[in-house]
Design a protein around this motif. Structure first.
Motif, PDB file in Angstrom:
ATOM      1  N   THR A   1       1.511  -2.786  -3.839  1.00  0.00           N
ATOM      2  CA  THR A   1       1.507  -1.344  -4.061  1.00  0.00           C
ATOM      3  C   THR A   1       2.871  -0.739  -3.769  1.00  0.00           C
ATOM      4  N   LEU A   2       3.559  -1.257  -2.762  1.00  0.00           N
ATOM      5  CA  LEU A   2       4.911  -0.779  -2.472  1.00  0.00           C
ATOM      6  C   LEU A   2       5.834  -1.030  -3.665  1.00  0.00           C
TER       7      LEU A   2
ATOM      8  N   GLY B   1       3.544   4.730  -2.109  1.00  0.00           N
ATOM      9  CA  GLY B   1       2.897   3.435  -2.214  1.00  0.00           C
ATOM     10  C   GLY B   1       2.498   2.859  -0.868  1.00  0.00           C
ATOM     11  N   THR B   2       3.390   2.989   0.126  1.00  0.00           N
ATOM     12  CA  THR B   2       3.105   2.430   1.454  1.00  0.00           C
ATOM     13  C   THR B   2       1.971   3.176   2.143  1.00  0.00           C
TER      14      THR B   2
ATOM     15  N   ALA C   1       8.288   4.691  -2.832  1.00  0.00           N
ATOM     16  CA  ALA C   1       7.971   3.701  -1.804  1.00  0.00           C
ATOM     17  C   ALA C   1       7.077   4.291  -0.719  1.00  0.00           C
TER      18      ALA C   1
ATOM     19  N   GLY D   1       4.919   1.305  -6.425  1.00  0.00           N
ATOM     20  CA  GLY D   1       5.423   2.657  -6.190  1.00  0.00           C
ATOM     21  C   GLY D   1       6.890   2.794  -6.538  1.00  0.00           C
TER      22      GLY D   1
ATOM     23  N   SER E   1      -1.343   2.556   0.270  1.00  0.00           N
ATOM     24  CA  SER E   1      -1.881   1.202   0.436  1.00  0.00           C
ATOM     25  C   SER E   1      -2.431   0.989   1.843  1.00  0.00           C
TER      26      SER E   1
ATOM     27  N   VAL F   1      -0.616  -4.288   0.299  1.00  0.00           N
ATOM     28  CA  VAL F   1       0.421  -3.329   0.686  1.00  0.00           C
ATOM     29  C   VAL F   1       1.725  -3.639  -0.049  1.00  0.00           C
ATOM     30  N   GLY F   2       2.103  -4.914  -0.115  1.00  0.00           N
ATOM     31  CA  GLY F   2       3.355  -5.282  -0.763  1.00  0.00           C
ATOM     32  C   GLY F   2       3.352  -4.986  -2.252  1.00  0.00           C
TER      33      GLY F   2
END
Length: 407
Positions: A381-382, A334-335, A331, A385, A338, A378-379
């Motif tokens: 990719t989160l 990813g965050t 996470a 991840g 992104s 962003v969401g």
């Protein structure tokens, strides 16, 4: 060691210890997100610009009388052969019967923003020895402005159609050597009228700018000998993409030819659909690459941290806590990736609008990254991840403490 803070601390520490790997994967995620966001914004801006240019000079739906056709010869019984030749009938100007009542009915229909009557037909425009073939467009200016937003296309003069006035395309004005305030003669063969040019417009299409002569509705009806008739009704909708559905409904209800802008511009719609599908395909491939990159780095991290994981398990860390440690790592990667990717995409958009210019020195078209699109990137990719971290996290959670410490 039961709170989520423990898993958070361990996840951050593992990322710090593998700093070079962490930076590389975050940079990779950022590059992937930047590509996705930039391409999405670019295609959205291009499609919006294309639609604005296309629909800026035409209605969303057009209601017009059906074309005249010649009925085929009725076949005779038996073996008798009839030699006949059927030729297409010359089309004449036809009007919509009782168009004021139809206009009122369509205006009250949900989803229709404006309805504008039009009397259109061919003519000749003459100024001195210069003559050009033109298309007369007789309209009620206030209504027609709501259909094509004519005031934004005005390049000179005033948006006004008084008695004896006309608005012409800027290319036609240049061809005839006239400007605002000059007069030209418009004739349809049997009738002619002299009009004063009150304004010049740029409709965004060169052929239209060379041919269009916009006149008051009554003046056009008189020139075209339509006796108060309208050759078509132009409709503007609240939702431009609902034009096909509405035109199909109206075609079933009315004895007229009803055509949407999608039918008129079939090749354009096909190109827009192809662009959309290509963009989605690129986004999907990039996200798969991002997931594989995060997963590969976390797998390596699990292998490298086997001893540390064994010690944590021996100290009382549960399988679920170990699982959450690596899920948090996914996470975090990813965050951070992104967010960096969104910033990079905004920089790319800024560079495009600053350095890529048209022949007139202006940006080719407007490109923006809407907040909704940024949050979506962003969401997604989160989530990607976290999904990428599932397999490495389960492997770490199943690890035997005693065996891990001995490695």
């Amino acid at each position: 060691m039961r709170g989520i803070g423990f898993e958070w601390q361990v996840a951050v520490r593992f990322l710090r210890e593998g700093r070079f790997q962490s930076v590389l994967i975050i940079a990779g995620v950022a590059a992937g997100v930047a590509v996705v966001a930039y391409i999405s914004a670019l295609v959205t801006g291009l499609q919006s610009n294309t639609l604005n240019r296309t629909l800026g000079a035409q209605a969303h739906v057009v209601v017009a009388p059906p074309e005249e056709v010649v009925a085929p010869v009725w076949p005779r019984d038996g073996d008798t052969q009839v030699l006949s030749e059927t030729q297409a009938r010359a089309q004449r100007l036809r009007t919509v019967a009782n168009w004021p009542a139809l206009q009122r009915a369509l205006t009250q229909r949900p989803g229709i923003e404006a309805v504008s009557p039009m009397a259109a037909g061919p003519a000749l425009a003459r100024r001195g020895e210069a003559t050009r073939a033109v298309a007369i467009t007789g309209v009620e200016l206030a209504l027609y402005d709501r259909i094509v937003n004519l005031r934004d296309k005005l390049v000179d003069g005033a948006l006004r159609l008084g008695p004896g006035e006309a608005i012409v395309g800027q290319t036609l004005a240049r061809d005839l050597g006239v400007r605002v305030g000059d007069r030209l003669t418009v004739s349809t063969g049997t009738r002619s009228d002299t009009v004063r040019i009150s304004g010049l417009v740029d409709l965004g299409v060169k052929d239209l700018n060379r041919r269009v002569v916009i006149m008051p509705l009554r003046a056009a009806q008189s020139l075209l000998d339509l006796a108060g008739g309208a050759t078509q009704l132009d409709l503007r909708l609240d939702d431009v993409w609902a034009a096909t559905t509405l035109s199909a409904q109206l075609a079933r209800e009315l004895p007229y030819k009803v055509e949407s802008w999608q039918e008129t511009n079939a090749q354009l719609v096909t190109a827009l659909n192809a662009q959309t599908i290509s963009t989605r395909l690129i986004r999907g491939v990039v996200m798969v690459v991002v997931v594989m990159g995060i997963a590969s780095v976390l797998v390596v991290s699990v292998v490298q941290k086997q001893r540390e994981i064994g010690i944590l398990r021996a100290m009382g860390t549960t399988r679920s806590q170990t699982l959450r440690v690596f899920l948090l790592q996914g996470a975090l990667v990813g965050t951070l990736g992104s967010m960096a990717g969104v910033v990079l995409a905004m920089a790319m958009i800024k560079a495009f609008t600053t350095f890529v210019r048209g022949a007139d020195g202006l940006p080719l078209f407007a490109i923006t990254l809407p907040p909704g699109m940024a949050f979506e990137a962003v969401g997604i990719t989160l989530v990607a991840g976290v999904l990428a971290a599932i397999a490495p996290a389960r492997r770490a959670a199943r690890m035997d403490p005693a065996q891990a410490i001995r490695l």
